[in-house]
Design a protein around this motif. Structure first.
Motif, PDB file in Angstrom:
ATOM      1  N   VAL A 105      37.866  71.423  29.686  1.00  0.00           N
ATOM      2  CA  VAL A 105      36.424  71.455  29.450  1.00  0.00           C
ATOM      3  C   VAL A 105      36.173  71.277  27.957  1.00  0.00           C
ATOM      4  CG1 VAL A 105      34.292  72.774  29.731  1.00  0.00           C
ATOM      5  CG2 VAL A 105      36.124  72.994  31.422  1.00  0.00           C
ATOM      6  N   LYS A 113      29.784  75.436  27.397  1.00  0.00           N
ATOM      7  CA  LYS A 113      31.133  75.321  27.959  1.00  0.00           C
ATOM      8  C   LYS A 113      31.598  76.634  28.590  1.00  0.00           C
ATOM      9  CE  LYS A 113      33.348  74.075  24.351  1.00  0.00           C
ATOM     10  NZ  LYS A 113      32.169  74.324  23.497  1.00  0.00           N
ATOM     11  N   SER A 116      29.823  77.480  31.772  1.00  0.00           N
ATOM     12  CA  SER A 116      30.210  76.514  32.805  1.00  0.00           C
ATOM     13  C   SER A 116      31.556  76.880  33.406  1.00  0.00           C
ATOM     14  CB  SER A 116      30.265  75.099  32.230  1.00  0.00           C
ATOM     15  OG  SER A 116      28.989  74.664  31.817  1.00  0.00           O
ATOM     16  N   VAL A 225      30.854  68.726  28.759  1.00  0.00           N
ATOM     17  CA  VAL A 225      29.635  69.497  28.972  1.00  0.00           C
ATOM     18  C   VAL A 225      28.553  68.987  28.026  1.00  0.00           C
ATOM     19  CG1 VAL A 225      28.603  71.800  28.961  1.00  0.00           C
ATOM     20  CG2 VAL A 225      30.996  71.516  29.602  1.00  0.00           C
ATOM     21  N   ASP A 227      24.214  69.144  27.039  1.00  0.00           N
ATOM     22  CA  ASP A 227      22.967  69.899  27.118  1.00  0.00           C
ATOM     23  C   ASP A 227      21.840  68.910  27.429  1.00  0.00           C
ATOM     24  OD1 ASP A 227      20.571  71.218  26.604  1.00  0.00           O
ATOM     25  OD2 ASP A 227      21.280  72.192  24.786  1.00  0.00           O
ATOM     26  N   ILE A 251      29.370  67.664  33.046  1.00  0.00           N
ATOM     27  CA  ILE A 251      28.607  68.841  33.451  1.00  0.00           C
ATOM     28  C   ILE A 251      27.311  68.789  32.652  1.00  0.00           C
ATOM     29  CG2 ILE A 251      28.497  71.352  33.513  1.00  0.00           C
ATOM     30  CD1 ILE A 251      31.581  71.362  33.454  1.00  0.00           C
ATOM     31  N   ASN A 253      24.119  70.639  31.666  1.00  0.00           N
ATOM     32  CA  ASN A 253      23.526  71.979  31.648  1.00  0.00           C
ATOM     33  C   ASN A 253      22.060  71.966  31.241  1.00  0.00           C
ATOM     34  OD1 ASN A 253      25.465  73.806  32.555  1.00  0.00           O
ATOM     35  ND2 ASN A 253      26.525  73.811  30.590  1.00  0.00           N
TER      36      ASN A 253
END
Length: 305
Positions: A105, A113, A116, A225, A227, A251, A253
């Motif tokens: 990650v 992170k 997650s 990850v 944002d 990912i 977020n």
């Protein structure tokens, strides 16, 4: 709460701010024409769909008008949903078919992170998997402590050293611990790397070498990850990280904190990378496996549906 319900709740800002305006735009037009397409183009760009992806969407709508498939304005939303779903493509699950498999990650500080990792760990453990987490973010103060809290919440085992330790050494210990315990998945946390920090990117390469040497042939997921609230800046980050790491998925977020959910479409257009998880809240079960069709449905869902 089901995936679609969580998305509807989390994306309410997106709907109200951008996609919800599509209905209002349609009300002000009698027919589907170039003026309507211009209005839709502006809305999509404001929704962080991105210029390139927006141009493709508008051109597809224009072609449907020309060949007679799109005649009435009440067909526009249906056409848009189909186009967006096709652009995002099929959802891709995690590929974790070795014991152990590895999830690395990465991402900049503040993208989420650590949270997650906790949320993904909880999902995997709920599926019956044995999860080990490596605390390889040894640079940031309190990073190890924060990860320990999330591991306790999720039920994952944590392998750590002291702050300032060599991240690659932490990963070495974690790999061997995971092997000795016959863990199903090893998740590796990493420092919040800014894409212009060459030494930190080199550290990432060291971690990858350790994993490749100690777990040859292991299934790997390298998840970046991002944002969602940073909009097009997230695209720039992803491009830079892609130059230094073999990213297998994203990912995304803080979708519940942005009015610009179109970033998902922009990411797919610009990077060709699948979004594997979306974060729509702070709770441990607020990390959802990404489902393209349900995401698009949530963008256009009417209030109270």
């Amino acid at each position: 709460m089901a995936f679609l319900d969580k998305l509807k709740a989390g994306l309410s800002k997106t709907k109200q701010a951008i996609f919800g305006q599509i209905d209002e735009v349609l009300k002000s037009f009698v027919k589907v024409d170039e003026d309507l397409l211009d209005e839709l183009e502006e809305l999509l760009i404001c929704a962080d769909v991105g210029v390139g992806a927006t141009e493709d969407i508008i051109e597809e709508l224009r072609e449907q008008i020309k060949d007679g498939r799109l005649k009435e304005k009440d067909q526009v939303v249906t056409a848009l949903k189909t186009i967006l779903s096709d652009m995002i493509g099929e959802s891709e699950p995690l590929h974790l078919d070795t014991t152990p498999s590895v999830i690395l990650v990465i991402g900049v500080n503040g993208a989420g992170k650590t949270t997650s990792i906790g949320k993904i760990s909880a999902r995997l453990i709920a599926e019956g998997k044995h999860v080990v987490v490596a605390a390889a973010d040894t640079f940031r103060a309190a990073a190890i402590d924060q990860l320990a809290v999330w591991c306790e919440r999720s039920g994952a085992e944590l392998v750590k050293q002291s702050e300032g330790s060599d991240p690659a050494a932490v990963v070495f210990d974690a790999v061997n611990y995971a092997k000795s315990r016959h863990a199903d998945v090893l998740i590796v946390d990493t420092a919040g790397r800014l894409h212009n920090k060459k030494n930190l990117m080199n550290e990432l390469s060291k971690i990858n070498r350790v994993i490749d040497r100690e777990l040859p042939g292991a299934a790997r997921e390298n998840l970046l990850v991002l944002d969602a609230t940073t909009g097009q800046n997230a695209i720039l980050q992803a491009k830079e990280f892609s130059n230094s790491a073999d990213i297998t998925g994203l990912i995304l977020n803080k979708l519940d904190g942005t009015a610009k959910g179109g970033i998902v479409i922009s990411i797919k257009k610009e990077l060709g990378l699948p979004v594997k998880f979306v974060g729509v809240g702070e709770k441990i079960d607020d990390m959802q496996a990404f489902l393209a069709s349900e995401f698009v449905d949530a963008l256009f869902a009417a209030e109270g549906e």
